[in-house]
Scaffold this active site. Structure first.
Site, PDB file in Angstrom:
ATOM      1  N   SER A   1     -11.856 -20.338  -3.864  1.00  0.00           N
ATOM      2  CA  SER A   1     -12.377 -19.022  -3.516  1.00  0.00           C
ATOM      3  C   SER A   1     -10.929 -18.030  -3.270  1.00  0.00           C
ATOM      4  O   SER A   1     -10.091 -18.663  -2.838  1.00  0.00           O
ATOM      5  CB  SER A   1     -13.262 -18.753  -2.159  1.00  0.00           C
ATOM      6  OG  SER A   1     -13.504 -17.471  -1.681  1.00  0.00           O
TER       7      SER A   1
ATOM      8  N   TYR B   1     -15.370 -21.921   6.209  1.00  0.00           N
ATOM      9  CA  TYR B   1     -15.347 -21.957   4.833  1.00  0.00           C
ATOM     10  C   TYR B   1     -14.135 -21.517   4.000  1.00  0.00           C
ATOM     11  O   TYR B   1     -13.872 -22.327   3.214  1.00  0.00           O
ATOM     12  CB  TYR B   1     -16.596 -21.073   4.285  1.00  0.00           C
ATOM     13  CG  TYR B   1     -16.701 -20.903   2.835  1.00  0.00           C
ATOM     14  CD1 TYR B   1     -17.573 -21.570   1.954  1.00  0.00           C
ATOM     15  CD2 TYR B   1     -16.147 -19.532   2.351  1.00  0.00           C
ATOM     16  CE1 TYR B   1     -17.577 -21.385   0.841  1.00  0.00           C
ATOM     17  CE2 TYR B   1     -16.303 -19.487   0.948  1.00  0.00           C
ATOM     18  CZ  TYR B   1     -16.698 -19.941   0.200  1.00  0.00           C
ATOM     19  OH  TYR B   1     -17.246 -20.139  -1.238  1.00  0.00           O
TER      20      TYR B   1
ATOM     21  N   LYS C   1     -11.425 -23.840   1.814  1.00  0.00           N
ATOM     22  CA  LYS C   1     -10.900 -23.327   0.318  1.00  0.00           C
ATOM     23  C   LYS C   1      -9.685 -23.346   0.362  1.00  0.00           C
ATOM     24  O   LYS C   1      -8.814 -23.682  -0.832  1.00  0.00           O
ATOM     25  CB  LYS C   1     -11.621 -22.053  -0.121  1.00  0.00           C
ATOM     26  CG  LYS C   1     -13.108 -22.266  -0.060  1.00  0.00           C
ATOM     27  CD  LYS C   1     -13.683 -22.835  -1.420  1.00  0.00           C
ATOM     28  CE  LYS C   1     -14.985 -22.873  -1.626  1.00  0.00           C
ATOM     29  NZ  LYS C   1     -15.616 -23.744  -2.607  1.00  0.00           N
TER      30      LYS C   1
HETATM   31  N1  LIG Z   1     -20.418 -16.570  -5.362  1.00  0.00           N
HETATM   32  C1  LIG Z   1     -19.440 -16.259  -5.023  1.00  0.00           C
HETATM   33  O1  LIG Z   1     -19.168 -14.841  -4.707  1.00  0.00           O
HETATM   34  C2  LIG Z   1     -18.236 -17.113  -4.894  1.00  0.00           C
HETATM   35  C3  LIG Z   1     -17.004 -16.753  -4.417  1.00  0.00           C
HETATM   36  C4  LIG Z   1     -15.863 -17.523  -4.257  1.00  0.00           C
HETATM   37  C5  LIG Z   1     -16.204 -18.909  -4.370  1.00  0.00           C
HETATM   38  N2  LIG Z   1     -17.377 -19.439  -4.722  1.00  0.00           N
HETATM   39  C6  LIG Z   1     -17.572 -20.972  -4.856  1.00  0.00           C
HETATM   40  O2  LIG Z   1     -18.427 -21.003  -6.231  1.00  0.00           O
HETATM   41  C7  LIG Z   1     -18.936 -22.164  -6.074  1.00  0.00           C
HETATM   42  C8  LIG Z   1     -20.232 -22.255  -6.454  1.00  0.00           C
HETATM   43  O3  LIG Z   1     -20.909 -21.118  -5.821  1.00  0.00           O
HETATM   44  P1  LIG Z   1     -22.208 -20.400  -6.351  1.00  0.00           P
HETATM   45  O4  LIG Z   1     -21.837 -18.970  -6.026  1.00  0.00           O
HETATM   46  O5  LIG Z   1     -22.440 -20.719  -8.000  1.00  0.00           O
HETATM   47  O6  LIG Z   1     -23.320 -20.931  -5.416  1.00  0.00           O
HETATM   48  P2  LIG Z   1     -24.912 -21.206  -5.792  1.00  0.00           P
HETATM   49  O7  LIG Z   1     -25.093 -19.981  -6.727  1.00  0.00           O
HETATM   50  O8  LIG Z   1     -25.507 -20.914  -4.418  1.00  0.00           O
HETATM   51  O9  LIG Z   1     -24.996 -22.626  -6.464  1.00  0.00           O
HETATM   52  C9  LIG Z   1     -24.539 -23.726  -5.642  1.00  0.00           C
HETATM   53  C10 LIG Z   1     -25.006 -24.913  -6.253  1.00  0.00           C
HETATM   54  O10 LIG Z   1     -24.463 -25.866  -5.455  1.00  0.00           O
HETATM   55  C11 LIG Z   1     -25.497 -26.938  -5.360  1.00  0.00           C
HETATM   56  N3  LIG Z   1     -25.302 -27.566  -4.075  1.00  0.00           N
HETATM   57  C12 LIG Z   1     -25.251 -26.868  -2.701  1.00  0.00           C
HETATM   58  N4  LIG Z   1     -24.902 -27.616  -1.823  1.00  0.00           N
HETATM   59  C13 LIG Z   1     -24.669 -28.806  -2.166  1.00  0.00           C
HETATM   60  C14 LIG Z   1     -24.422 -30.127  -1.990  1.00  0.00           C
HETATM   61  N5  LIG Z   1     -24.165 -30.325  -0.639  1.00  0.00           N
HETATM   62  N6  LIG Z   1     -24.132 -31.007  -2.713  1.00  0.00           N
HETATM   63  C15 LIG Z   1     -24.314 -30.942  -4.083  1.00  0.00           C
HETATM   64  N7  LIG Z   1     -24.798 -29.659  -4.459  1.00  0.00           N
HETATM   65  C16 LIG Z   1     -24.952 -28.823  -3.654  1.00  0.00           C
HETATM   66  C17 LIG Z   1     -26.791 -26.027  -5.336  1.00  0.00           C
HETATM   67  O11 LIG Z   1     -28.025 -26.695  -5.683  1.00  0.00           O
HETATM   68  P3  LIG Z   1     -28.911 -27.539  -4.577  1.00  0.00           P
HETATM   69  O12 LIG Z   1     -29.119 -26.454  -3.673  1.00  0.00           O
HETATM   70  O13 LIG Z   1     -29.976 -28.436  -5.354  1.00  0.00           O
HETATM   71  O14 LIG Z   1     -28.093 -28.611  -4.228  1.00  0.00           O
HETATM   72  C18 LIG Z   1     -26.410 -25.096  -6.588  1.00  0.00           C
HETATM   73  O15 LIG Z   1     -26.343 -25.929  -7.901  1.00  0.00           O
HETATM   74  C19 LIG Z   1     -18.708 -22.822  -4.695  1.00  0.00           C
HETATM   75  O16 LIG Z   1     -17.699 -23.796  -4.470  1.00  0.00           O
HETATM   76  C20 LIG Z   1     -18.595 -21.413  -3.967  1.00  0.00           C
HETATM   77  O17 LIG Z   1     -17.724 -21.662  -2.764  1.00  0.00           O
HETATM   78  C21 LIG Z   1     -18.436 -18.420  -4.939  1.00  0.00           C
END
Ligand SMILES: NC(=O)c1ccc[n+]([C@@H]2O[C@H](COP(=O)([O-])OP(=O)(O)OC[C@H]3O[C@@H](n4cnc5c(N)ncnc54)[C@H](OP(=O)(O)O)[C@@H]3O)[C@@H](O)[C@H]2O)c1
Length: 255
Positions: free
Chosen positions: A149, A162, A166
């Protein structure tokens, strides 16, 4: 340049929705067989059915395995099932993460701290070890891509621990890139604010204002990350390791 991953096998954690789903779709569309993992089997099965209906001709096969990314036994069982079905792992995308606490950094509870570290930092180390033990990079050409991130590159209120995980993941990326070379390349992507469930509380109340504040004029979509991850996973990035690709529409420029 068309990126193809035919004959490769990829494993994506957190693949049922959001960025992980888009990454899995992109890797499969490029020809890789893809293992989608997250905690909930129902959601994974629904995602698999949706992707199979929309993937183009020439796409790779999909399989789903439920596993909590921070739990050793579940991660090991997932990697074992992946190798049993597809016989190899060439690409690991450590995408799953959690954020159980928002507020002043000093206010986080111990169990929230431990869970954040377990899933977001120990998880990628654990899955990397399991994948390498299962043969990732055995014949060269292995790739690990960690989803970090821009919060790991700057400070911002309310999600300090968090973001700390990262930052640690970005260092793990460099460390493993050094230790696993030349057989496995290890890189990271650092997303800015992307329109997914995880970040909904951040973007939904003020999307227009946030987009207006972003140099490229919009918030991120999961596909913005999927393209970068697919490039880093592919042989097109064969001389790139230990680096972080910031995919944020320029947000970090104004942080
Ligand atoms: N969205 C943003 O703005 C943003 C910004 C910076 C970084 N990121 C990073 O991008 C990545 C993906 O995030 P996203 O925004 O796509 O989130 P998301 O839409 O909430 O999806 C999260 C995914 O991870 C799974 N998950 C959650 N906890 C888990 C666990 N303990 N073990 C295995 N699977 C788990 C969820 O499915 P289940 O609930 O079924 O497990 C889901 O498939 C993360 O690393 C996040 O930190 C996101």
């Amino acid at each position: 340049m068309e990126i193809r991953l035919d004959g490769k096998v990829a494993l994506v954690t957190g693949a049922s929705r959001g960025i992980g789903r888009a990454v899995a779709a992109s890797l499969a569309a490029s020809g890789a067989d893809v293992v989608l993992s997250s905690r909930k089997l129902d959601a994974l099965q629904a995602t698999k059915a949706e992707l199979e209906a929309e993937l183009p001709d020439g796409a790779g096969r999909l399989m789903v395995v439920a596993a909590n990314a921070g739990e050793e036994d579940q991660a090991a069982a997932c990697v074992e099932a992946a190798v049993e079905r597809f016989e190899r792992i060439d690409v690991l995308v450590n995408n799953a993460a959690t954020n159980p606490y928002q507020g002043p950094t000093l206010g986080i509870g111990r169990s929230q701290f431990d869970k954040t570290v377990q899933v977001n930092w120990y998880g990628p180390l654990l899955w990397s070890r399991l994948a390498v033990e299962a043969g990732l990079g055995r014949d060269g050409g292995g790739a690990i891509v960690n989803v970090a991130s821009i919060g790991g590159l700057s400070a911002e209120p309310t999600i300090g621990v968090y973001n700390g995980t990262k930052a640690a993941l970005l260092h793990l990326t460099r460390q493993l890139a050094l230790e696993l070379a030349p057989d496995v390349r290890v890189n990271a992507v650092a997303p800015g604010l992307v329109k997914t469930d995880m970040a909904r509380a951040l973007w939904e109340p003020a999307e227009d204002a946030l987009a207006g504040h972003t140099p490229l004029g919009r918030l991120g979509e999961p596909n913005d990350l999927a393209r970068a991850v697919t490039f880093l996973a592919s042989d097109a990035a064969s001389w790139i390791t230990g680096t972080t690709v910031v995919v944020d529409g320029g947000m970090l420029l104004k942080a």
